[in-house]
Design a protein around this motif. Structure first.
Motif, short mmCIF file in Angstrom:
data_model
loop_
_atom_site.label_atom_id
_atom_site.label_comp_id
_atom_site.label_asym_id
_atom_site.label_seq_id
_atom_site.Cartn_x
_atom_site.Cartn_y
_atom_site.Cartn_z
N GLY A 229 -0.73 2.34 3.11
CA GLY A 229 -1.54 2.38 4.32
C GLY A 229 -1.37 3.66 5.12
N HIS A 230 -0.25 4.37 4.91
CA HIS A 230 -0.01 5.60 5.66
C HIS A 230 -0.81 6.77 5.12
N ARG A 231 -1.35 6.64 3.91
CA ARG A 231 -2.02 7.77 3.29
C ARG A 231 -3.27 8.18 4.06
N ARG A 232 -3.93 7.26 4.65
CA ARG A 232 -5.10 7.61 5.44
C ARG A 232 -4.71 8.45 6.65
N VAL A 233 -3.56 8.14 7.21
CA VAL A 233 -3.08 8.96 8.33
C VAL A 233 -2.75 10.37 7.85
N ASP A 235 -4.04 11.87 5.25
CA ASP A 235 -5.32 12.53 4.98
C ASP A 235 -5.95 13.06 6.26
N LEU A 236 -5.91 12.25 7.29
CA LEU A 236 -6.51 12.67 8.55
C LEU A 236 -5.78 13.87 9.14
N ARG A 288 -4.37 18.55 1.39
CA ARG A 288 -5.53 17.72 1.73
C ARG A 288 -6.29 17.29 0.48
N ARG A 296 3.19 15.36 -0.16
CA ARG A 296 2.86 13.96 0.13
C ARG A 296 3.98 13.04 -0.35
#
Length: 458
Positions: A229-233, A235-236, A288, A296
């Motif tokens: 779930g942290h990957r979207r953060v 990415d942002l 990114r 990452r």
């Protein structure tokens, strides 16, 4: 002696005059229970009943006078030699007078001393008023406020079935929803915002202070990392960092050049700044665009280690607790917590006033659903009946003494004379039938006795 409008003789005197004079308080002080303008005073309905009692008294007294007249005429006719039949009439009339007088005495003795004479065991209601009140309270407590009686009565009523049938009707669900909305608005209006805000703020602060948050945060963070779930953060953050670097390259190069030693040439500082900028931009762009970028993985490992420290490392947990307490102590945070009530209150008031709000629609739907379930589900009806019976039995057994004492104390607070008048207004009319029946039955009994005596004598 003087005669009242009910046809009874009562002792004359100032006390009696004060008691029956309209518009004047009864002896003993100002208005109170049982006095003309107190809770026990005669109502217009009672006055109408008393007029009915007076009419029946007149009829009963007329029957007595009729028996006396017939007895006198029959006796005169018997002495005048009118025939044997006069003896039968005289005996019947004489016995009728006796029956009428006996029943008059019995009925009158309930409410006052007959003819004003203090005969023992008369004026029962005025003299035994307090005892009657206690007996009435005990009777109600034993026969109406017992757990067995309440359970049996409620079980026979079938509260669950009736409630289900009633709530299953849309108009009734609308009515209950409207009443609940009105009650909610009234409660929210009565409550003082400052008091509620203080309570909410204190409750939230106390609960947050008493509970350690670090282990919970660690568990939550570990689950988030495990689920990705942290990957979207990430990415942002990478996307925003790349955009910012693309727009503010000169700022980055100026910052690098500004931090260089003073003895280096300016063109060297510029070259170093450009190189640093290109490397930063390349790093952020690759991070990114590459889901498997080493950086990452480093972020994943850092978050995993941090989650473990939050759950098990004493130093990390202590630092989090200090940060939490410092944050809660800030005025801005306390103001934010206090403002929660204002927002919730406004939302609830608006929802309660709007007939088509989600709150009222859901409440109406829930009531209709409950009504249908109660109508169809016997087990649920049984549970509701059990809850209602349990609540009623608890109230009855807990407050039975208070209820019975209310009855006895209320009766004890009534004025004795007005209590007697009030009771007589309610049952006096039926009691006059006793006098009439006594006259008739006495006449028939006297006639029968006289007939038997003549037959045996013959």
């Amino acid at each position: 002696m003087e005669r009242t409008n009910e046809g009874e003789r009562l002792p004359a005197g100032p006390a009696h005059v004060r008691a029956v004079t309209p518009g004047r308080p009864a002896p003993g002080g100002p208005a109170g229970p049982g006095r003309p303008d107190g809770p026990g005073a005669l109502t217009p309905a009672d006055e109408e009943r008393r007029r009915g009692v007076r009419r029946m008294k007149a009829i009963a007294t007329g029957a007595l006078l009729l028996m006396a007249t017939v007895f006198a005429l029959a006796t005169w006719a018997e002495h005048a030699g009118a025939g044997a039949w006069t003896g039968y009439v005289a005996a019947a009339a004489e016995a009728g007078m006796v029956g009428a007088l006996a029943d008059w005495f019995a009925v009158t003795a309930l409410f006052r001393h007959p003819m004003g004479l203090p005969i023992p065991h008369t004026a029962i209601i005025p003299t035994k008023k307090d005892q009657l009140g206690r007996s009435l309270g005990d009777f109600v407590g034993e026969n109406f406020l017992s757990s067995d009686v309440v359970r049996a009565r409620l079980r026979g009523v079938g509260i669950g079935a009736r409630l289900g049938e009633w709530l299953g009707r849309p108009e009734n669900a609308d009515r209950v929803t409207a009443e609940l909305s009105t009650a909610l608005r009234g409660a929210l209006t009565v409550l003082r915002d400052a008091d509620v805000q203080a309570v909410v703020s204190e409750a939230i602060t106390r609960r947050a202070t008493a509970r350690e948050v670090a282990p919970g945060l660690g568990t939550m963070l570990e689950k988030i990392v495990a689920d990705g779930g942290h990957r979207r953060v990430v990415d942002l953050v990478c996307a925003r960092a790349a955009e910012w670097l693309g727009e503010h390259g000169d700022s980055v190069m100026d910052a690098v050049a500004g931090g260089a030693p003073g003895w280096t040439p300016r063109f060297v500082d510029r070259k170093v700044g450009e190189r640093v900028y290109r490397e930063l931009l390349r790093f952020v762009t690759e991070m990114r665009d590459m889901p498997d970028h080493p950086a990452r993985g480093a972020v994943d490992r850092f978050l995993t280690d941090f989650a473990a420290d939050l759950r098990s490392d004493p130093d990390t947990r202590a630092r989090v607790e200090r940060l939490k307490n410092e944050t809660l102590a800030r005025h801005e945070v306390q103001d934010l917590i206090a403002s929660v009530w204002g927002a919730v209150r406004s939302m609830l008031v608006a929802a309660a006033e709007d007939e088509h709000s989600e709150l009222r629609v859901r409440a109406r739907t829930a009531l209709l659903s409950l009504g249908k379930r109660l109508a169809a589900d016997g087990r649920l009806r049984g549970k509701v009946d059990g809850w209602v019976e349990g609540a009623a039995v608890h109230l009855v057994t807990t407050y039975r003494d208070e209820i019975t004492s209310l009855i006895s104390e209320t009766v004890a607070g009534w004025d004795a004379e007005h209590t007697s008048r009030k009771i007589e207004a309610h049952i006096g009319r039926d009691l006059q039938f006793i006098r009439i029946n006594g006259t008739v039955v006495g006449s028939l009994a006297g006639l029968a006795i006289h007939t038997v005596a003549r037959l045996l004598g013959a």
